[in-house]
Design an enzyme around this catalytic site. Sequence first.
Site, short mmCIF file in Angstrom:
data_model
loop_
_atom_site.label_atom_id
_atom_site.label_comp_id
_atom_site.label_asym_id
_atom_site.label_seq_id
_atom_site.Cartn_x
_atom_site.Cartn_y
_atom_site.Cartn_z
N GLY A 1 0.81 -1.21 0.00
CA GLY A 1 0.00 0.00 0.00
C GLY A 1 0.85 1.26 0.00
O GLY A 1 2.08 1.20 0.04
N TYR B 1 -17.16 2.76 5.69
CA TYR B 1 -15.69 2.80 5.83
C TYR B 1 -15.30 3.35 7.19
O TYR B 1 -14.52 2.74 7.94
CB TYR B 1 -15.08 3.64 4.70
CG TYR B 1 -13.61 3.94 4.91
CD1 TYR B 1 -12.66 2.93 4.89
CD2 TYR B 1 -13.17 5.25 5.14
CE1 TYR B 1 -11.32 3.19 5.10
CE2 TYR B 1 -11.83 5.54 5.33
CZ TYR B 1 -10.91 4.51 5.32
OH TYR B 1 -9.58 4.77 5.53
#
Length: 290
Positions: free
Chosen positions: A10, A126
């Site tokens: 990431g 989220y």
Amino acid sequence: MKVLITGSHGQVGHCLVNLLSKRSDIELVAYDRDNLDITDEHHVQTVLADVKPDVIINAAAHTAVDQAETDVELSYAINRDGPLYLAKAATQHSALLLHISTDYVFDGDNDVPYVETDTPNPKGVYGQSKLAGEEAVAANCANYAILRTAWVFGEHGNNFVKTMLRLGKDRPELGIIGDQFGGPTYAGDIAKALVTMMDNFTGSQQSGIYHFSGEPHVSWYQFANAIFDAAGKHDVLESLPAVNEITADQYPLPAPRPANSRLNCEKINETFNIKPSDWQAALKNIKAYC
């Protein structure tokens, strides 16, 4: 010292690997999701028992904000269950756990930057799943630090800077939201902040939540203009698009965004002498984002 990184591919994980792989005092173990499935508790226990890390840095997350509204189970598996399993394993092996969270745990209705003690009230899946992950870490790990950040960008991975450069290359005109405000945060600065915290963590009295993001605070519209200013100075684009300011209502998305994503970063500065991310300096390397 043995350090285990999750989410190594990431934006932040990539920067962490670059930083820590250069240190002779660190034995680095870096896993992406193909090598360590943090949603599988047995796998986490097996890997951690084998590695026996002194520090775990969890840079793995489900960050597809709009997709999370429909992929609810996956979002909670990665953002809540994964941190829970890592926290339990960290406690079992007396390891320090550093966990990355988000401004989306807040509703964005404040008119001042958020401090760590402000009450979370996430609007979307989220943010709700990330808040559940924070709570799991705090409840199951003695030595931990939760780093809330916002508007992450860097040379690696997908982010707003790369999107602007791509769209600016193809379109003569763009409409960018001007009524949502936050602090763009360079991924490399997040990695440096985490390493500084790791190096200077003295015990459970420092466990808790810390805010870290960029300054000065701007709107997405202002951030886009700064990106194109840098692109113009460094000849990244042949021509620059016209950037028009629009409201969030004019650009509806599946997941709600906080109107105010500004984070107060005084606590992390007082505790670890970490200054806010200088996102303007990070844009001087604009060619690396193409």
